[in-house]
Design an enzyme around this catalytic site. Structure first.
Site, PDB file in Angstrom:
ATOM      1  CB  ALA A  15       9.592  50.713  56.170  1.00 36.45           C
ATOM      2  N   GLY A  38      11.933  47.179  59.836  1.00 37.61           N
ATOM      3  CA  GLY A  38      12.822  46.652  58.790  1.00 37.61           C
ATOM      4  C   GLY A  38      14.271  46.581  59.240  1.00 37.61           C
ATOM      5  CD  GLU A  50      10.691  42.978  58.807  1.00 46.32           C
ATOM      6  OE1 GLU A  50      10.714  44.170  58.428  1.00 46.32           O
ATOM      7  OE2 GLU A  50       9.781  42.193  58.514  1.00 46.32           O
ATOM      8  CD  GLU A  99       7.293  46.197  61.539  1.00 42.53           C
ATOM      9  OE1 GLU A  99       7.248  45.783  62.724  1.00 42.53           O
ATOM     10  OE2 GLU A  99       8.275  46.033  60.790  1.00 42.53           O
TER      11      GLU A  99
HETATM   12  N1  COA Z   1      10.983  56.580  58.710  1.00 39.71           N
HETATM   13  C1  COA Z   1      11.151  57.864  58.397  1.00 39.71           C
HETATM   14  N2  COA Z   1      11.669  58.773  59.236  1.00 39.71           N
HETATM   15  C2  COA Z   1      12.039  58.350  60.454  1.00 39.71           C
HETATM   16  C3  COA Z   1      11.906  57.023  60.849  1.00 39.71           C
HETATM   17  C4  COA Z   1      11.350  56.106  59.923  1.00 39.71           C
HETATM   18  N3  COA Z   1      11.190  54.806  60.189  1.00 39.71           N
HETATM   19  N4  COA Z   1      12.359  56.889  62.116  1.00 39.71           N
HETATM   20  C5  COA Z   1      12.785  58.112  62.497  1.00 39.71           C
HETATM   21  N5  COA Z   1      12.573  58.995  61.491  1.00 39.71           N
HETATM   22  C6  COA Z   1      12.857  60.423  61.478  1.00 39.71           C
HETATM   23  C7  COA Z   1      11.852  61.198  62.322  1.00 39.71           C
HETATM   24  O1  COA Z   1      10.682  61.479  61.555  1.00 39.71           O
HETATM   25  C8  COA Z   1      12.640  62.431  62.673  1.00 39.71           C
HETATM   26  O2  COA Z   1      12.607  63.318  61.568  1.00 39.71           O
HETATM   27  P1  COA Z   1      12.577  64.931  61.819  1.00 39.71           P
HETATM   28  O3  COA Z   1      13.902  65.243  62.471  1.00 39.71           O
HETATM   29  O4  COA Z   1      12.475  65.478  60.429  1.00 39.71           O
HETATM   30  O5  COA Z   1      11.420  65.199  62.697  1.00 39.71           O
HETATM   31  C9  COA Z   1      14.073  61.895  62.811  1.00 39.71           C
HETATM   32  O6  COA Z   1      14.107  60.662  62.130  1.00 39.71           O
HETATM   33  C10 COA Z   1      14.467  61.638  64.240  1.00 39.71           C
HETATM   34  O7  COA Z   1      13.470  60.829  64.830  1.00 39.71           O
HETATM   35  P2  COA Z   1      13.118  60.902  66.385  1.00 39.71           P
HETATM   36  O8  COA Z   1      11.951  60.043  66.625  1.00 39.71           O
HETATM   37  O9  COA Z   1      13.037  62.337  66.792  1.00 39.71           O
HETATM   38  O10 COA Z   1      14.475  60.296  66.990  1.00 39.71           O
HETATM   39  P3  COA Z   1      14.692  59.557  68.370  1.00 39.71           P
HETATM   40  O11 COA Z   1      16.176  59.361  68.463  1.00 39.71           O
HETATM   41  O12 COA Z   1      13.987  60.257  69.478  1.00 39.71           O
HETATM   42  O13 COA Z   1      13.970  58.112  68.236  1.00 39.71           O
HETATM   43  C11 COA Z   1      13.459  56.053  67.124  1.00 39.71           C
HETATM   44  C12 COA Z   1      14.506  57.141  67.362  1.00 39.71           C
HETATM   45  C13 COA Z   1      14.079  55.108  66.081  1.00 39.71           C
HETATM   46  C14 COA Z   1      13.142  55.280  68.394  1.00 39.71           C
HETATM   47  C15 COA Z   1      12.148  56.680  66.596  1.00 39.71           C
HETATM   48  O14 COA Z   1      12.474  57.584  65.535  1.00 39.71           O
HETATM   49  C16 COA Z   1      11.152  55.694  66.036  1.00 39.71           C
HETATM   50  O15 COA Z   1      10.428  55.062  66.797  1.00 39.71           O
HETATM   51  N6  COA Z   1      11.066  55.541  64.687  1.00 39.71           N
HETATM   52  C17 COA Z   1      10.081  54.743  64.033  1.00 39.71           C
HETATM   53  C18 COA Z   1      10.359  53.263  64.199  1.00 39.71           C
HETATM   54  C19 COA Z   1       9.298  52.423  63.486  1.00 39.71           C
HETATM   55  O16 COA Z   1       8.124  52.487  63.800  1.00 39.71           O
HETATM   56  N7  COA Z   1       9.735  51.606  62.513  1.00 39.71           N
HETATM   57  C20 COA Z   1       8.885  50.760  61.758  1.00 39.71           C
HETATM   58  C21 COA Z   1       8.525  51.384  60.482  1.00 39.71           C
HETATM   59  S1  COA Z   1       7.403  50.390  59.526  1.00 39.71           S
END
Ligand code: COA
Length: 257
Positions: A65, A108, A111, A131
């Site tokens: 999400a 998501g 999912e 989550e």
């Molecule tokens: N929602 C909104 N923005 C997100 C996002 C999400 N679920 N996941 C990543 N982003 C954004 C980050 O905020 C960042 O934005 P910025 O460049 O403006 O700072 C950009 O994407 C890059 O994210 P970053 O974490 O720096 O990339 P990464 O390649 O090091 O790591 C992930 C990738 C997917 C492992 C990591 O972004 C992550 O853990 N995301 C969240 C996953 C999560 O908790 N999902 C469940 C949501 S309910």
């Protein structure tokens, strides 16, 4: 002009939707969900489309999400309602769905992959339901669909710890149908989709419904549903053509009737 949030392509009878929000790692923002659900609905209504592949990029399928949208008070209520509608719209698709997962499929994103009927993953894929680490629980079906696939203790562990699993473990758990080498994940998913697309479409639709019935019903009701769908399949021109072609030792020509 801004890039579309989801890129649509047609490859014969297979339709491909590619999530395209690299700046948020393909997080499921409202415009992504709307575009993906609308595409899938259009393809589902198009008899020329026999199988749908949903993919991301090499490095991420979808990061879940959109956390920013979910925390902005002004839009959060609307966001949650739209997300709920999105999951229902995706789950009502009658055309087979194949997820092509490379890189992260989290929250998501995971999912969405598990909602699909089959999953082809790159060796680099990482799946998880993080989550719990954000103080919430999955809201796109993981507690039900993942539990049905991997069983209660394993689902509990994934969802209560938020631990990410690699592609090998996902394969072992049955969350993924097949692994593909790094550069072949999309072509492998498209190949699988082409095979399904070459099968008689009415029978494929009925078979998908029958298999999904196993998730919703007890054994007796599920067998009754299978019997009903089997009788429907027996009444189609496809069945006549398929059996006739076998007896005449030729390739069947399925017309979807
Ligand atoms: N929602 C909104 N923005 C997100 C996002 C999400 N679920 N996941 C990543 N982003 C954004 C980050 O905020 C960042 O934005 P910025 O460049 O403006 O700072 C950009 O994407 C890059 O994210 P970053 O974490 O720096 O990339 P990464 O390649 O090091 O790591 C992930 C990738 C997917 C492992 C990591 O972004 C992550 O853990 N995301 C969240 C996953 C999560 O908790 N999902 C469940 C949501 S309910």
């Amino acid at each position: 002009m801004t890039d579309p949030p989801v890129i649509a392509e047609r490859k014969g009878q297979v339709a491909l939707a590619r999530l395209n929000r690299p700046e948020t790692r393909n997080a499921l923002a409202p415009e992504v969900m709307e575009r993906l659900a609308a595409l899938v609905e259009d393809w589902d209504a198009d008899t020329e489309v026999r199988c749908i592949v949903i993919a991301g990029s090499d490095d991420y399928f979808a990061a879940g999400a959109d956390i920013r949208m979910a925390t902005e008070n002004a839009s959060a209520g609307e966001f949650f309602e739209q997300a709920a509608r999105f999951w229902t719209r995706m789950a009502t698709c009658r055309t087979p769905l194949v997820a092509a997962v490379s890189g992260y499929a989290l929250g998501g994103g995971c999912e969405l992959a598990v909602l699909c009927d089959m999953v082809v993953a790159s060796e680099t894929a990482e799946l998880g339901q993080p989550e719990i680490l954000l103080g919430i629980i999955p809201g796109g079906g993981a507690t039900q669909r993942i539990t049905r696939v991997v069983g209660r203790p394993r689902a509990m562990e994934l969802i209560l710890t938020g631990r990410r699993i690699d592609a090998q473990e996902a394969l072992r758990l049955g969350l993924v149908n097949q692994l593909a080498p790094k550069r072949k994940w999309l072509s492998s998913a498209l190949e699988l989709a082409q095979v399904v697309a070459s099968r008689p479409p009415i029978a494929v639709g009925l078979a998908k419904r029958a298999v999904l019935a196993a998730e919703d019903t007890g054994l007796e009701a599920g067998l009754a549903e299978e019997r009903r769908l089997y009788e429907l399949a027996m009444s189609t021109e496809e069945r006549v053509e398929g059996m006739q072609a076998f007896l005449e030792q030729r390739r069947p020509d399925f017309k979807g009737r």
